[in-house]
Write a protein that holds these residues in place. Structure first.
Motif, PDB file in Angstrom:
ATOM      1  N   ARG A  45       0.833  -1.216   0.000  1.00 48.11           N
ATOM      2  CA  ARG A  45       0.000   0.000   0.000  1.00 48.11           C
ATOM      3  C   ARG A  45       0.860   1.255   0.000  1.00 48.11           C
ATOM      4  NH1 ARG A  45      -3.064  -3.242   3.777  1.00 48.11           N
ATOM      5  NH2 ARG A  45      -2.036  -2.149   5.518  1.00 48.11           N
ATOM      6  N   LEU A  46       1.963   1.245   0.734  1.00 41.57           N
ATOM      7  CA  LEU A  46       2.839   2.415   0.805  1.00 41.57           C
ATOM      8  C   LEU A  46       3.420   2.750  -0.560  1.00 41.57           C
ATOM      9  CD1 LEU A  46       4.433   4.523   2.516  1.00 41.57           C
ATOM     10  CD2 LEU A  46       6.195   2.763   2.806  1.00 41.57           C
ATOM     11  N   ASP A  47       3.908   1.729  -1.278  1.00 44.83           N
ATOM     12  CA  ASP A  47       4.617   1.942  -2.539  1.00 44.83           C
ATOM     13  C   ASP A  47       3.722   1.888  -3.770  1.00 44.83           C
ATOM     14  OD1 ASP A  47       6.894   2.068  -1.018  1.00 44.83           O
ATOM     15  OD2 ASP A  47       7.714   0.144  -1.665  1.00 44.83           O
ATOM     16  N   ALA A  48       2.463   1.448  -3.584  1.00 45.21           N
ATOM     17  CA  ALA A  48       1.567   1.201  -4.721  1.00 45.21           C
ATOM     18  C   ALA A  48       2.196   0.195  -5.690  1.00 45.21           C
ATOM     19  CB  ALA A  48       1.198   2.489  -5.442  1.00 45.21           C
ATOM     20  N   VAL A  49       2.788  -0.854  -5.123  1.00 40.75           N
ATOM     21  CA  VAL A  49       3.393  -1.955  -5.881  1.00 40.75           C
ATOM     22  C   VAL A  49       2.856  -3.252  -5.298  1.00 40.75           C
ATOM     23  CG1 VAL A  49       5.535  -3.158  -6.447  1.00 40.75           C
ATOM     24  CG2 VAL A  49       5.489  -0.667  -6.440  1.00 40.75           C
ATOM     25  N   ASP A  50       2.325  -4.117  -6.148  1.00 44.22           N
ATOM     26  CA  ASP A  50       1.735  -5.360  -5.667  1.00 44.22           C
ATOM     27  C   ASP A  50       2.816  -6.353  -5.243  1.00 44.22           C
ATOM     28  OD1 ASP A  50      -0.817  -4.411  -6.183  1.00 44.22           O
ATOM     29  OD2 ASP A  50      -0.880  -5.287  -8.195  1.00 44.22           O
ATOM     30  N   ASP A  51       2.610  -6.962  -4.068  1.00 46.81           N
ATOM     31  CA  ASP A  51       3.472  -8.030  -3.536  1.00 46.81           C
ATOM     32  C   ASP A  51       4.963  -7.686  -3.599  1.00 46.81           C
ATOM     33  OD1 ASP A  51       1.202  -9.689  -3.106  1.00 46.81           O
ATOM     34  OD2 ASP A  51       1.224 -10.244  -5.224  1.00 46.81           O
ATOM     35  N   PRO A  52       5.367  -6.527  -3.052  1.00 44.49           N
ATOM     36  CA  PRO A  52       6.775  -6.155  -3.154  1.00 44.49           C
ATOM     37  C   PRO A  52       7.653  -6.896  -2.144  1.00 44.49           C
ATOM     38  CG  PRO A  52       5.619  -4.529  -1.842  1.00 44.49           C
ATOM     39  CD  PRO A  52       4.583  -5.529  -2.313  1.00 44.49           C
ATOM     40  N   VAL A  53       8.881  -7.139  -2.556  1.00 41.67           N
ATOM     41  CA  VAL A  53       9.948  -7.572  -1.652  1.00 41.67           C
ATOM     42  C   VAL A  53      11.103  -6.615  -1.925  1.00 41.67           C
ATOM     43  CG1 VAL A  53      11.515  -9.415  -0.974  1.00 41.67           C
ATOM     44  CG2 VAL A  53       9.189  -9.974  -1.746  1.00 41.67           C
ATOM     45  N   VAL A  54      11.408  -5.749  -0.951  1.00 38.97           N
ATOM     46  CA  VAL A  54      12.311  -4.629  -1.189  1.00 38.97           C
ATOM     47  C   VAL A  54      13.535  -4.722  -0.278  1.00 38.97           C
ATOM     48  CG1 VAL A  54      12.475  -2.129  -1.462  1.00 38.97           C
ATOM     49  CG2 VAL A  54      10.222  -3.231  -1.563  1.00 38.97           C
ATOM     50  N   GLU A  55      14.716  -4.816  -0.884  1.00 40.51           N
ATOM     51  CA  GLU A  55      15.958  -4.672  -0.125  1.00 40.51           C
ATOM     52  C   GLU A  55      16.164  -3.181   0.154  1.00 40.51           C
ATOM     53  OE1 GLU A  55      18.724  -8.289  -1.896  1.00 40.51           O
ATOM     54  OE2 GLU A  55      19.000  -6.251  -2.634  1.00 40.51           O
ATOM     55  N   VAL A  56      16.288  -2.820   1.420  1.00 35.30           N
ATOM     56  CA  VAL A  56      16.483  -1.431   1.822  1.00 35.30           C
ATOM     57  C   VAL A  56      17.859  -1.318   2.468  1.00 35.30           C
ATOM     58  CG1 VAL A  56      15.598   0.498   3.167  1.00 35.30           C
ATOM     59  CG2 VAL A  56      14.000  -1.181   2.215  1.00 35.30           C
ATOM     60  N   THR A  57      18.725  -0.508   1.864  1.00 37.10           N
ATOM     61  CA  THR A  57      20.095  -0.360   2.351  1.00 37.10           C
ATOM     62  C   THR A  57      20.375   1.103   2.630  1.00 37.10           C
ATOM     63  OG1 THR A  57      20.754  -2.226   0.954  1.00 37.10           O
ATOM     64  CG2 THR A  57      22.513  -0.859   1.860  1.00 37.10           C
ATOM     65  N   GLY A  58      20.709   1.421   3.865  1.00 34.23           N
ATOM     66  CA  GLY A  58      21.050   2.787   4.237  1.00 34.23           C
ATOM     67  C   GLY A  58      22.535   3.033   4.102  1.00 34.23           C
ATOM     68  N   LEU A  59      22.905   4.137   3.439  1.00 34.38           N
ATOM     69  CA  LEU A  59      24.307   4.510   3.246  1.00 34.38           C
ATOM     70  C   LEU A  59      24.566   5.870   3.886  1.00 34.38           C
ATOM     71  CD1 LEU A  59      24.828   3.620  -0.542  1.00 34.38           C
ATOM     72  CD2 LEU A  59      25.286   2.175   1.448  1.00 34.38           C
ATOM     73  N   THR A  60      25.629   5.942   4.637  1.00 31.92           N
ATOM     74  CA  THR A  60      26.015   7.192   5.290  1.00 31.92           C
ATOM     75  C   THR A  60      27.188   7.812   4.552  1.00 31.92           C
ATOM     76  OG1 THR A  60      25.313   6.344   7.443  1.00 31.92           O
ATOM     77  CG2 THR A  60      26.789   8.253   7.447  1.00 31.92           C
ATOM     78  N   PRO A  61      27.101   9.100   4.168  1.00 35.47           N
ATOM     79  CA  PRO A  61      28.236   9.739   3.498  1.00 35.47           C
ATOM     80  C   PRO A  61      29.384   9.936   4.473  1.00 35.47           C
ATOM     81  CG  PRO A  61      26.522  11.347   3.942  1.00 35.47           C
ATOM     82  CD  PRO A  61      25.952  10.013   4.322  1.00 35.47           C
ATOM     83  N   PRO A  62      30.613  10.012   3.970  1.00 34.23           N
ATOM     84  CA  PRO A  62      31.766  10.115   4.867  1.00 34.23           C
ATOM     85  C   PRO A  62      31.737  11.349   5.756  1.00 34.23           C
ATOM     86  CG  PRO A  62      32.421  10.460   2.578  1.00 34.23           C
ATOM     87  CD  PRO A  62      31.026   9.929   2.556  1.00 34.23           C
ATOM     88  N   GLY A  63      31.076  12.416   5.288  1.00 33.78           N
ATOM     89  CA  GLY A  63      30.988  13.620   6.106  1.00 33.78           C
ATOM     90  C   GLY A  63      29.901  13.570   7.153  1.00 33.78           C
ATOM     91  N   GLY A  64      29.125  12.458   7.182  1.00 34.23           N
ATOM     92  CA  GLY A  64      28.052  12.314   8.152  1.00 34.23           C
ATOM     93  C   GLY A  64      26.947  13.327   7.924  1.00 34.23           C
ATOM     94  N   ALA A  65      26.122  13.539   8.915  1.00 39.01           N
ATOM     95  CA  ALA A  65      25.024  14.503   8.907  1.00 39.01           C
ATOM     96  C   ALA A  65      23.931  14.099   7.936  1.00 39.01           C
ATOM     97  CB  ALA A  65      25.508  15.910   8.585  1.00 39.01           C
ATOM     98  N   ALA A  66      22.711  14.467   8.288  1.00 35.62           N
ATOM     99  CA  ALA A  66      21.571  14.209   7.408  1.00 35.62           C
ATOM    100  C   ALA A  66      21.605  15.196   6.235  1.00 35.62           C
ATOM    101  CB  ALA A  66      20.273  14.371   8.197  1.00 35.62           C
ATOM    102  N   PRO A  67      21.065  14.786   5.092  1.00 35.62           N
ATOM    103  CA  PRO A  67      20.405  13.517   4.834  1.00 35.62           C
ATOM    104  C   PRO A  67      21.401  12.425   4.440  1.00 35.62           C
ATOM    105  CG  PRO A  67      20.214  14.917   2.903  1.00 35.62           C
ATOM    106  CD  PRO A  67      20.923  15.725   3.948  1.00 35.62           C
TER     107      PRO A  67
END
Length: 257
Positions: A178-200
């Motif tokens: 429902r969130l993605d409007a994609v039927d039957d999703p299987v999603v690999e979610v990988t968070g990457l942090t830049p070397p300088g840190g800080a958001a985003p």
């Protein structure tokens, strides 16, 4: 590249002034040089030179959204609902994802130009420290997320720029559908942090199912969002996402392959 960080997200707009007005009304953003500020983060708004085409689905390679952290999802969604012009991506309003997917509340939609955005509220006991001292309803930009065809290929590219893997997860189930409007999703979610840190930070979304769809767009299209890095060169990642070295680089300067 030890100090490299994501300095801004650049959106191409048919009418940057109109887009800025939407962001100030919908999210309480403040006007900044060349765009708007949400908390300590910046969204640059630049003229689009192409009309663009149909927006990519959530599992398309040109899909890139900015996740806006909110202190109260119900109040943020109500404020957004008072502002005309946007269109929903999520099928049933804000979704609370299961604990295995972080337990966050989220809602995806497109601004009047078609740029994907996400409202994101963390569980009270799992708010990242970067947001602890922020006040207001819309706190800032947590990450920009890009859809990729191959997680490890994308990780290798960004590791070459100094990004490091901070998190890995696998999202699935009816809430994600429902969130993605994609039927039957299987999603690999990988968070990457830049070397300088800080958001985003950067988030990679790889759809194992139903698969990632190639969806290229022209450089001047409103759909051709840029990640602005403090330092570096104009680059494309393996899936065609655009990175620019700083906000002073002209829009028509070519990207490396």
């Amino acid at each position: 590249m030890t100090g490299l960080r994501i300095a801004a997200i650049r959106l191409l707009c048919p009418d940057p002034a109109a887009t800025a007005a939407f962001y100030t009304a919908a999210f309480g953003a403040s006007l900044a040089a060349g765009g708007v500020a949400l908390g300590a983060q910046t969204i640059e708004l630049a003229p689009a030179s192409d009309r663009g085409g149909e927006p990519a689905p959530s599992n398309g390679t040109d899909f890139q959204h900015c996740a806006l952290v909110v202190a109260d999802m119900e109040a943020a969604y109500a404020q957004l609902s008072e502002v005309p012009g946007w269109t929903p991506i999520s099928r049933a309003g804000p979704e609370r994802l299961p604990a295995r997917s972080g337990g966050v509340s989220a809602f995806k939609f497109r601004d009047p130009d078609g740029h994907p955005l996400e409202l994101l509220a963390f569980p009270p006991d799992a708010v990242p420290p970067v947001w602890w001292d922020r006040t207001g309803l819309f706190l800032g930009i947590d990450h920009t997320a890009i859809t990729v065809a191959d997680t490890e290929r994308a990780v290798a590219f960004y590791a070459g720029l100094g990004f490091r893997v901070a998190s890995r997860g696998l999202n699935r189930g009816p809430e994600q559908a429902r969130l993605d409007a994609v039927d039957d999703p299987v999603v690999e979610v990988t968070g990457l942090t830049p070397p300088g840190g800080a958001a985003p930070h950067l988030e990679l979304l790889c759809y194992r199912a139903p698969g990632t769809v190639p969806s290229p767009c022209a450089d001047g299209s409103p759909l051709a969002t840029r990640i602005v890095l403090a330092g570096g060169s104009n680059l494309r990642d393996p899936d065609g996402h655009r990175l620019i070295g700083n906000s002073k680089i002209p829009l028509d300067r070519p990207f490396a392959v």
